[in-house]
Write a protein that holds these residues in place. Sequence first.
Motif, PDB file in Angstrom:
ATOM      1  N   ARG A 186      -8.203  -6.075  57.946  1.00  0.00           N
ATOM      2  CA  ARG A 186      -7.776  -5.416  59.187  1.00  0.00           C
ATOM      3  C   ARG A 186      -7.086  -6.410  60.110  1.00  0.00           C
ATOM      4  NH1 ARG A 186     -13.451  -2.141  60.024  1.00  0.00           N
ATOM      5  NH2 ARG A 186     -13.209  -0.775  58.205  1.00  0.00           N
ATOM      6  N   GLY A 187      -5.925  -6.017  60.587  1.00  0.00           N
ATOM      7  CA  GLY A 187      -5.177  -6.859  61.501  1.00  0.00           C
ATOM      8  C   GLY A 187      -4.398  -7.974  60.834  1.00  0.00           C
ATOM      9  N   ALA A 188      -4.484  -8.086  59.502  1.00  0.00           N
ATOM     10  CA  ALA A 188      -3.764  -9.149  58.801  1.00  0.00           C
ATOM     11  C   ALA A 188      -2.270  -8.859  58.789  1.00  0.00           C
ATOM     12  CB  ALA A 188      -4.288  -9.279  57.368  1.00  0.00           C
ATOM     13  N   ASP A 189      -1.483  -9.917  58.795  1.00  0.00           N
ATOM     14  CA  ASP A 189      -0.032  -9.787  58.719  1.00  0.00           C
ATOM     15  C   ASP A 189       0.412  -9.771  57.259  1.00  0.00           C
ATOM     16  OD1 ASP A 189       0.257  -9.814  61.479  1.00  0.00           O
ATOM     17  OD2 ASP A 189       0.322 -12.012  61.535  1.00  0.00           O
ATOM     18  N   GLU A 190       1.592  -9.221  57.043  1.00  0.00           N
ATOM     19  CA  GLU A 190       2.255  -9.297  55.741  1.00  0.00           C
ATOM     20  C   GLU A 190       1.381  -8.764  54.602  1.00  0.00           C
ATOM     21  OE1 GLU A 190       5.221  -9.785  55.872  1.00  0.00           O
ATOM     22  OE2 GLU A 190       5.685 -11.106  57.522  1.00  0.00           O
ATOM     23  N   ILE A 191       1.062  -7.469  54.663  1.00  0.00           N
ATOM     24  CA  ILE A 191       0.311  -6.789  53.613  1.00  0.00           C
ATOM     25  C   ILE A 191       1.276  -5.893  52.836  1.00  0.00           C
ATOM     26  CG2 ILE A 191      -1.546  -5.158  53.093  1.00  0.00           C
ATOM     27  CD1 ILE A 191      -2.924  -6.016  55.636  1.00  0.00           C
ATOM     28  N   ALA A 192       1.127  -5.886  51.508  1.00  0.00           N
ATOM     29  CA  ALA A 192       1.918  -4.990  50.667  1.00  0.00           C
ATOM     30  C   ALA A 192       0.982  -4.176  49.791  1.00  0.00           C
ATOM     31  CB  ALA A 192       2.897  -5.766  49.801  1.00  0.00           C
ATOM     32  N   TYR A 193       1.439  -2.965  49.454  1.00  0.00           N
ATOM     33  CA  TYR A 193       0.729  -2.151  48.464  1.00  0.00           C
ATOM     34  C   TYR A 193       1.703  -1.816  47.351  1.00  0.00           C
ATOM     35  CZ  TYR A 193      -2.080   1.294  46.107  1.00  0.00           C
ATOM     36  OH  TYR A 193      -2.794   1.959  45.137  1.00  0.00           O
ATOM     37  N   VAL A 194       1.317  -2.129  46.116  1.00  0.00           N
ATOM     38  CA  VAL A 194       2.171  -1.929  44.948  1.00  0.00           C
ATOM     39  C   VAL A 194       1.659  -0.714  44.180  1.00  0.00           C
ATOM     40  CG1 VAL A 194       3.126  -2.955  42.855  1.00  0.00           C
ATOM     41  CG2 VAL A 194       2.511  -4.422  44.794  1.00  0.00           C
ATOM     42  N   GLY A 195       2.525   0.272  43.973  1.00  0.00           N
ATOM     43  CA  GLY A 195       2.106   1.467  43.259  1.00  0.00           C
ATOM     44  C   GLY A 195       3.284   2.186  42.654  1.00  0.00           C
ATOM     45  N   ASP A 196       2.957   3.218  41.860  1.00  0.00           N
ATOM     46  CA  ASP A 196       4.011   3.986  41.179  1.00  0.00           C
ATOM     47  C   ASP A 196       3.878   5.474  41.421  1.00  0.00           C
ATOM     48  OD1 ASP A 196       1.617   4.172  39.487  1.00  0.00           O
ATOM     49  OD2 ASP A 196       2.934   5.153  38.049  1.00  0.00           O
ATOM     50  N   ASP A 197       2.834   5.898  42.119  1.00  0.00           N
ATOM     51  CA  ASP A 197       2.525   7.317  42.244  1.00  0.00           C
ATOM     52  C   ASP A 197       3.119   7.896  43.524  1.00  0.00           C
ATOM     53  OD1 ASP A 197       0.544   9.718  42.935  1.00  0.00           O
ATOM     54  OD2 ASP A 197       0.367   9.272  40.802  1.00  0.00           O
ATOM     55  N   ALA A 198       3.300   9.217  43.520  1.00  0.00           N
ATOM     56  CA  ALA A 198       3.897   9.888  44.676  1.00  0.00           C
ATOM     57  C   ALA A 198       3.073   9.717  45.940  1.00  0.00           C
ATOM     58  CB  ALA A 198       4.082  11.373  44.372  1.00  0.00           C
ATOM     59  N   VAL A 199       1.746   9.534  45.813  1.00  0.00           N
ATOM     60  CA  VAL A 199       0.905   9.389  47.010  1.00  0.00           C
ATOM     61  C   VAL A 199       0.942   7.977  47.570  1.00  0.00           C
ATOM     62  CG1 VAL A 199      -0.654  11.198  46.190  1.00  0.00           C
ATOM     63  CG2 VAL A 199      -1.238   8.795  45.779  1.00  0.00           C
ATOM     64  N   ASP A 200       1.462   7.015  46.814  1.00  0.00           N
ATOM     65  CA  ASP A 200       1.317   5.623  47.203  1.00  0.00           C
ATOM     66  C   ASP A 200       2.106   5.213  48.443  1.00  0.00           C
ATOM     67  OD1 ASP A 200      -0.598   5.077  45.286  1.00  0.00           O
ATOM     68  OD2 ASP A 200       0.873   4.553  43.751  1.00  0.00           O
ATOM     69  N   PRO A 201       3.341   5.705  48.668  1.00  0.00           N
ATOM     70  CA  PRO A 201       4.006   5.341  49.925  1.00  0.00           C
ATOM     71  C   PRO A 201       3.221   5.796  51.157  1.00  0.00           C
ATOM     72  CG  PRO A 201       5.578   6.266  48.369  1.00  0.00           C
ATOM     73  CD  PRO A 201       4.218   6.498  47.782  1.00  0.00           C
ATOM     74  N   THR A 202       2.650   7.001  51.102  1.00  0.00           N
ATOM     75  CA  THR A 202       1.868   7.499  52.231  1.00  0.00           C
ATOM     76  C   THR A 202       0.611   6.662  52.418  1.00  0.00           C
ATOM     77  OG1 THR A 202       2.684   9.727  51.825  1.00  0.00           O
ATOM     78  CG2 THR A 202       0.727   9.530  53.209  1.00  0.00           C
ATOM     79  N   ALA A 206      -0.634   4.397  55.654  1.00  0.00           N
ATOM     80  CA  ALA A 206      -1.940   4.562  56.289  1.00  0.00           C
ATOM     81  C   ALA A 206      -2.613   3.219  56.563  1.00  0.00           C
ATOM     82  CB  ALA A 206      -2.855   5.420  55.410  1.00  0.00           C
ATOM     83  N   GLY A 207      -2.257   2.181  55.788  1.00  0.00           N
ATOM     84  CA  GLY A 207      -2.827   0.855  55.996  1.00  0.00           C
ATOM     85  C   GLY A 207      -1.869  -0.113  56.656  1.00  0.00           C
ATOM     86  N   ASN A 208      -0.773   0.405  57.231  1.00  0.00           N
ATOM     87  CA  ASN A 208       0.253  -0.443  57.846  1.00  0.00           C
ATOM     88  C   ASN A 208       0.747  -1.516  56.877  1.00  0.00           C
ATOM     89  OD1 ASN A 208       0.142   0.862  60.434  1.00  0.00           O
ATOM     90  ND2 ASN A 208      -1.783  -0.222  60.813  1.00  0.00           N
ATOM     91  N   ALA A 209       0.892  -1.124  55.630  1.00  0.00           N
ATOM     92  CA  ALA A 209       1.358  -2.039  54.593  1.00  0.00           C
ATOM     93  C   ALA A 209       2.754  -1.640  54.135  1.00  0.00           C
ATOM     94  CB  ALA A 209       0.400  -2.013  53.398  1.00  0.00           C
ATOM     95  N   ARG A 210       3.495  -2.604  53.604  1.00  0.00           N
ATOM     96  CA  ARG A 210       4.803  -2.314  53.032  1.00  0.00           C
ATOM     97  C   ARG A 210       4.609  -1.782  51.616  1.00  0.00           C
ATOM     98  NH1 ARG A 210      10.083  -3.817  54.028  1.00  0.00           N
ATOM     99  NH2 ARG A 210       9.352  -3.626  56.166  1.00  0.00           N
ATOM    100  N   PHE A 211       5.226  -0.649  51.318  1.00  0.00           N
ATOM    101  CA  PHE A 211       5.120  -0.079  49.979  1.00  0.00           C
ATOM    102  C   PHE A 211       6.120  -0.762  49.060  1.00  0.00           C
ATOM    103  CE2 PHE A 211       6.603   3.271  46.923  1.00  0.00           C
ATOM    104  CZ  PHE A 211       5.503   3.183  46.076  1.00  0.00           C
ATOM    105  N   VAL A 212       5.629  -1.208  47.906  1.00  0.00           N
ATOM    106  CA  VAL A 212       6.474  -1.819  46.879  1.00  0.00           C
ATOM    107  C   VAL A 212       6.368  -0.932  45.643  1.00  0.00           C
ATOM    108  CG1 VAL A 212       6.901  -3.849  45.458  1.00  0.00           C
ATOM    109  CG2 VAL A 212       6.039  -4.116  47.801  1.00  0.00           C
ATOM    110  N   HIS A 213       7.467  -0.308  45.271  1.00  0.00           N
ATOM    111  CA  HIS A 213       7.470   0.667  44.192  1.00  0.00           C
ATOM    112  C   HIS A 213       7.724  -0.044  42.860  1.00  0.00           C
ATOM    113  CE1 HIS A 213       9.124   4.854  42.755  1.00  0.00           C
ATOM    114  NE2 HIS A 213       7.953   4.535  42.213  1.00  0.00           N
TER     115      HIS A 213
END
Length: 216
Positions: A186-202, A206-213
């Motif tokens: 929580r509150g950390a800078d520069e977070i990414a989430y890596v995923g391939d599913d349609a729900v993953d960008p959303t 929700a976690g204030n992370a950059r989505f990486v497809h």
Amino acid sequence: MSSAATILAPGSALSRPADLLAALQPYHRVAFDLDGTIYDTRDFERPALAAVAAWLRERGARELPGLAEALWARRERDRHAPGLFDEQLVLHRLPPEWGAECRERFHAHAAGELASAGSLRPQLEALIRQGTRIALVSNGPPALQQRKLERLGLAGMFDERIYCDPSLPERLKPLRWAWQQLAGWRGADEIAYVGDDAVDPTFADAGNARFVHFRF
């Protein structure tokens, strides 16, 4: 937030692990989806569905031609739709109540094939060496997802493993429950989430992370 991630539009997945590793360089913490992201889902699902088809042939005492291929086509067509086995049970004149056991057998598949399957292991190791914190966040039955990680040889690599159990819908991505479990992020800078599913960008939003497809 670095401009290095601007090429990663949700509609254009990366597919080369080297490109993924390059895109993740700006991020201090990276969470990953499992199926279809860290490994090719087909390496589990094709043999798991074939095993269910073999069981149905044995129990039904009939050949059931084309069953395994039809199950796979249905899975590919709509991965999240319920009733994976129902249509084929009807078409092959098998009792529809067998569907529950089909699902149980699919989820109980030993997944031994994953021991020799490709994965993002080299890229995960590279991130760990450079001090990046990594987590796993995956929708799926916890015992099954943990078994997949173990067979892939990745169970000990993640700082956090969050399994979003389908029997508890309030925990599934894209809802925020998994981010709430990552209390240290929580509150950390520069977070990414890596995923391939349609729900993953959303979910990333929700976690204030950059989505990486990325799709393995």
